[in-house]
Design an enzyme around this catalytic site. Structure first.
Site, PDB file in Angstrom:
ATOM      1  N   SER A 131      14.060  10.338 -67.688  1.00 12.12           N
ATOM      2  CA  SER A 131      13.011  11.245 -67.146  1.00 12.12           C
ATOM      3  C   SER A 131      11.674  10.642 -66.513  1.00 12.12           C
ATOM      4  O   SER A 131      11.642   9.268 -67.036  1.00 12.12           O
ATOM      5  CB  SER A 131      12.530  12.309 -68.182  1.00 12.12           C
ATOM      6  N   ALA A 148      27.766  18.829 -70.012  1.00 11.78           N
ATOM      7  CA  ALA A 148      28.584  19.157 -69.063  1.00 11.78           C
ATOM      8  C   ALA A 148      28.477  20.615 -68.714  1.00 11.78           C
ATOM      9  O   ALA A 148      28.775  21.304 -67.907  1.00 11.78           O
ATOM     10  CB  ALA A 148      30.168  18.749 -69.098  1.00 11.78           C
ATOM     11  N   TYR A 183       9.953  14.081 -76.919  1.00 10.01           N
ATOM     12  CA  TYR A 183      10.670  14.034 -75.672  1.00 10.01           C
ATOM     13  C   TYR A 183      10.453  12.815 -74.754  1.00 10.01           C
ATOM     14  O   TYR A 183      11.295  12.118 -74.539  1.00 10.01           O
ATOM     15  CB  TYR A 183      10.461  15.347 -74.867  1.00 10.01           C
TER      16      TYR A 183
HETATM   17  N1  NDP Z   1      15.414  20.023 -65.863  1.00  9.16           N
HETATM   18  C1  NDP Z   1      14.349  19.167 -65.766  1.00  9.16           C
HETATM   19  O1  NDP Z   1      13.377  19.368 -64.877  1.00  9.16           O
HETATM   20  C2  NDP Z   1      14.714  17.581 -66.142  1.00  9.16           C
HETATM   21  C3  NDP Z   1      15.656  17.359 -66.703  1.00  9.16           C
HETATM   22  N2  NDP Z   1      15.916  16.187 -67.277  1.00  9.16           N
HETATM   23  C4  NDP Z   1      16.834  15.544 -67.828  1.00  9.16           C
HETATM   24  O2  NDP Z   1      18.242  15.812 -67.367  1.00  9.16           O
HETATM   25  C5  NDP Z   1      18.866  16.146 -68.417  1.00  9.16           C
HETATM   26  C6  NDP Z   1      19.838  17.386 -68.148  1.00  9.16           C
HETATM   27  O3  NDP Z   1      18.686  18.575 -68.346  1.00  9.16           O
HETATM   28  P1  NDP Z   1      18.945  19.969 -67.963  1.00  9.16           P
HETATM   29  O4  NDP Z   1      20.326  19.958 -67.030  1.00  9.16           O
HETATM   30  O5  NDP Z   1      17.864  20.140 -66.797  1.00  9.16           O
HETATM   31  O6  NDP Z   1      18.939  20.847 -69.022  1.00  9.16           O
HETATM   32  P2  NDP Z   1      19.922  22.061 -69.538  1.00  9.16           P
HETATM   33  O7  NDP Z   1      19.054  22.560 -70.755  1.00  9.16           O
HETATM   34  O8  NDP Z   1      20.367  22.893 -68.408  1.00  9.16           O
HETATM   35  O9  NDP Z   1      21.383  21.488 -70.079  1.00  9.16           O
HETATM   36  C7  NDP Z   1      21.398  20.571 -71.073  1.00  9.16           C
HETATM   37  C8  NDP Z   1      22.800  20.402 -71.389  1.00  9.16           C
HETATM   38  O10 NDP Z   1      22.825  19.673 -72.667  1.00  9.16           O
HETATM   39  C9  NDP Z   1      23.716  20.563 -73.673  1.00  9.16           C
HETATM   40  N3  NDP Z   1      23.094  19.997 -75.017  1.00  9.16           N
HETATM   41  C10 NDP Z   1      22.012  20.142 -75.558  1.00  9.16           C
HETATM   42  N4  NDP Z   1      21.910  19.744 -76.927  1.00  9.16           N
HETATM   43  C11 NDP Z   1      23.239  19.155 -76.993  1.00  9.16           C
HETATM   44  C12 NDP Z   1      23.533  18.491 -78.164  1.00  9.16           C
HETATM   45  N5  NDP Z   1      23.105  18.557 -79.326  1.00  9.16           N
HETATM   46  N6  NDP Z   1      25.176  18.039 -78.018  1.00  9.16           N
HETATM   47  C13 NDP Z   1      25.766  18.270 -76.925  1.00  9.16           C
HETATM   48  N7  NDP Z   1      25.256  18.794 -75.740  1.00  9.16           N
HETATM   49  C14 NDP Z   1      23.923  19.481 -75.740  1.00  9.16           C
HETATM   50  C15 NDP Z   1      23.510  21.641 -73.217  1.00  9.16           C
HETATM   51  O11 NDP Z   1      24.398  22.409 -73.999  1.00  9.16           O
HETATM   52  P3  NDP Z   1      24.436  24.114 -74.240  1.00  9.16           P
HETATM   53  O12 NDP Z   1      25.026  24.441 -73.010  1.00  9.16           O
HETATM   54  O13 NDP Z   1      25.717  24.169 -75.318  1.00  9.16           O
HETATM   55  O14 NDP Z   1      23.210  24.250 -74.652  1.00  9.16           O
HETATM   56  C16 NDP Z   1      23.592  21.806 -71.822  1.00  9.16           C
HETATM   57  O15 NDP Z   1      24.872  21.525 -71.138  1.00  9.16           O
HETATM   58  C17 NDP Z   1      18.413  16.104 -69.637  1.00  9.16           C
HETATM   59  O16 NDP Z   1      18.531  14.707 -70.244  1.00  9.16           O
HETATM   60  C18 NDP Z   1      16.984  16.224 -69.555  1.00  9.16           C
HETATM   61  O17 NDP Z   1      16.098  15.515 -70.362  1.00  9.16           O
HETATM   62  C19 NDP Z   1      14.723  15.118 -66.905  1.00  9.16           C
HETATM   63  C20 NDP Z   1      13.580  15.325 -65.991  1.00  9.16           C
HETATM   64  C21 NDP Z   1      13.564  16.809 -65.671  1.00  9.16           C
HETATM   65  C1  LIG Z   2       2.841  25.648 -59.361  1.00  6.93           C
HETATM   66  C2  LIG Z   2       3.710  25.026 -60.432  1.00  6.93           C
HETATM   67  C3  LIG Z   2       4.661  24.017 -59.949  1.00  6.93           C
HETATM   68  C4  LIG Z   2       3.418  25.248 -61.719  1.00  6.93           C
HETATM   69  C5  LIG Z   2       4.351  24.463 -62.851  1.00  6.93           C
HETATM   70  C6  LIG Z   2       3.525  23.715 -63.728  1.00  6.93           C
HETATM   71  C7  LIG Z   2       4.400  22.856 -64.973  1.00  6.93           C
HETATM   72  C8  LIG Z   2       4.760  23.935 -65.608  1.00  6.93           C
HETATM   73  C9  LIG Z   2       5.340  22.015 -64.424  1.00  6.93           C
HETATM   74  C10 LIG Z   2       4.916  21.101 -63.174  1.00  6.93           C
HETATM   75  C11 LIG Z   2       5.541  19.766 -63.439  1.00  6.93           C
HETATM   76  C12 LIG Z   2       6.538  20.124 -64.510  1.00  6.93           C
HETATM   77  C13 LIG Z   2       7.439  19.084 -65.179  1.00  6.93           C
HETATM   78  C14 LIG Z   2       8.177  19.157 -66.299  1.00  6.93           C
HETATM   79  C15 LIG Z   2       7.842  20.823 -66.990  1.00  6.93           C
HETATM   80  C16 LIG Z   2       7.222  21.726 -65.932  1.00  6.93           C
HETATM   81  C17 LIG Z   2       6.061  21.156 -65.320  1.00  6.93           C
HETATM   82  C18 LIG Z   2       5.149  20.745 -66.383  1.00  6.93           C
HETATM   83  C19 LIG Z   2       9.085  18.308 -67.117  1.00  6.93           C
HETATM   84  C20 LIG Z   2       8.137  17.562 -68.133  1.00  6.93           C
HETATM   85  C21 LIG Z   2      10.290  18.597 -67.547  1.00  6.93           C
HETATM   86  C22 LIG Z   2      10.959  17.743 -68.444  1.00  6.93           C
HETATM   87  C23 LIG Z   2      11.008  16.281 -67.816  1.00  6.93           C
HETATM   88  O1  LIG Z   2      11.963  15.553 -68.208  1.00  6.93           O
HETATM   89  C24 LIG Z   2      10.035  16.035 -66.791  1.00  6.93           C
HETATM   90  C25 LIG Z   2       9.427  17.175 -66.095  1.00  6.93           C
HETATM   91  C26 LIG Z   2       8.029  16.465 -65.249  1.00  6.93           C
HETATM   92  C27 LIG Z   2       7.495  17.702 -64.412  1.00  6.93           C
END
Ligand code: NDP
Ligand SMILES: CC(C)=CCC[C@@H](C)[C@H]1CC[C@H]2C3=C(CC[C@]12C)[C@@]1(C)CCC(=O)C[C@@H]1CC3
Length: 301
Positions: free
Chosen positions: A140, A10, A162
């Protein structure tokens, strides 16, 4: 009766956006912020209360990658007695997965097994209530069957921990529905799309993402999963929060999507899971749970 909603992860990204959006949807919920760091939890609580001063917001400290911490948090939550929804929004993605203090793979434990233990320990709160309870797992689009293997379900041997942990999350949700729907507990998985957060800032530095932003806004006209902001990424969670869980399809992943013009919507897509593999994996989780509880017997009531 107030609904109690626990959100893990959160303190930032999708989790924090979700907390804000849930309070915007229903100011009567009791929100419990689960964070691994007490100071961050308090800071997050203050931030949320600034926006919603009348909200009921509590905190619980839990490091999901540390099973003793998970069991302690479960103990504390059981004392508080109520819980209607648990949604996971924490996650780690790393190239270098390693063993944690429990001798388990860190990514597997943080992304899945810590939550599994938490949910099993909170079964008495989540099951058998007057109204259905629900779990929302943040999975994801990166959950891939090819990354997962039953013989190495913690993914100690590969380079895709992952993707494996997210596929394992999808499998777990499917079986949890089979086991617990009759007791009024429903599980769903969501994908937030590509969101700019601390997780993506570990893939590329912030300034590069900023430079890429115009391109990504253009890509969004063709790729609706480029949600880009945590607010948009939480769309599927918020949508699920408003649905009756008993009408949801347990074999579907709900994707947060954003159109080229910035309109949010949710797209259900069939889960790519084999139910037999899911069941076998669940048995392995139960075995590992047994070993964990044996090790930490002193943390059980
Ligand atoms: N960002 C993206 O593009 C994508 C994200 N996701 C999924 O969405 C979810 C949220 O990701 P996102 O908001 O982007 O990531 P962030 O890194 O912004 O947030 C992750 C959160 O998880 C907390 N966290 C990490 N490790 C632990 C732990 N060991 N115990 C408790 N809390 C922990 C972090 O806390 P702290 O502040 O202490 O680090 C933070 O609050 C994840 O499950 C990720 O896999 C899925 C697809 C794409
Ligand atoms: C021009 C452009 C968009 C460049 C960025 C390329 C890549 C770094 C991203 C394109 C799709 C992304 C993606 C993720 C990470 C960053 C990229 C590979 C994730 C793997 C992040 C974590 C997830 O859970 C799924 C995401 C899918 C898409």
């Amino acid at each position: 009766m107030e609904r109690v909603v626990l959100v893990t992860g959160a303190s930032g990204g999708v989790g924090l956006a979700l907390c804000r959006r849930l309070l915007g949807e229903d100011g009567r919920i009791h929100l419990c912020l689960a964070c691994r760091n007490a100071q961050k939890a308090e800071a997050t609580r203050d931030l949320v209360l600034q926006e919603y001063p009348a909200a009921q917001v509590s905190t619980v400290e839990v490091d999901l990658g540390n099973l003793a911490s998970v069991l302690r948090a479960a103990q504390e939550l059981r004392c508080r007695r109520l819980l209607h929804m648990l949604t996971t929004a924490e996650g780690v993605m790393t190239q270098t997965d390693r063993l944690n203090g429990d001798g388990l793979q860190e990514v597997f434990t943080t992304n899945l097994f810590g939550h599994f233990i938490l949910i099993r320990q909170l079964e008495s709160l989540l099951c058998g209530n007057e109204k259905p309870s629900r779990l929302i797992w943040t999975s994801s689009s990166n959950a891939r069957e090819s990354a997962f293997s039953l013989s190495d379900y913690q993914h100690a041997k590969g380079q895709e921990s992952y993707s494996s942990s997210k596929y394992a999350t999808d499998l777990t949700s499917v079986v949890l529905n089979r086991k617990f729907n009759k007791q009024g507990l429903y599980s769903s998985v969501v994908c937030p799309g590509l969101v700019m957060s601390n997780m993506t800032f570990k893939i590329l530095p912030v300034f590069l993402w900023v430079l890429l932003m115009p391109i990504m806004f253009l890509i969004r006209f063709f790729a609706k999963t480029y949600t880009l902001t945590p607010y948009n990424g939480a769309e599927a969670h918020v949508w699920l929060f408003k649905q009756k869980p008993e009408y949801l399809d347990p074999l579907v992943k709900y994707h947060s999507c954003t159109s080229g013009l910035g309109k949010n919507f949710v797209e259900p897509r069939k889960l790519d899971v084999d139910e037999e593999t899911a069941e076998k994996f669940y048995q392995k989780l139960l075995e590992l749970e047994g070993q964990t509880l044996e090790k930490y017997g002193d943390l059980l009531d």
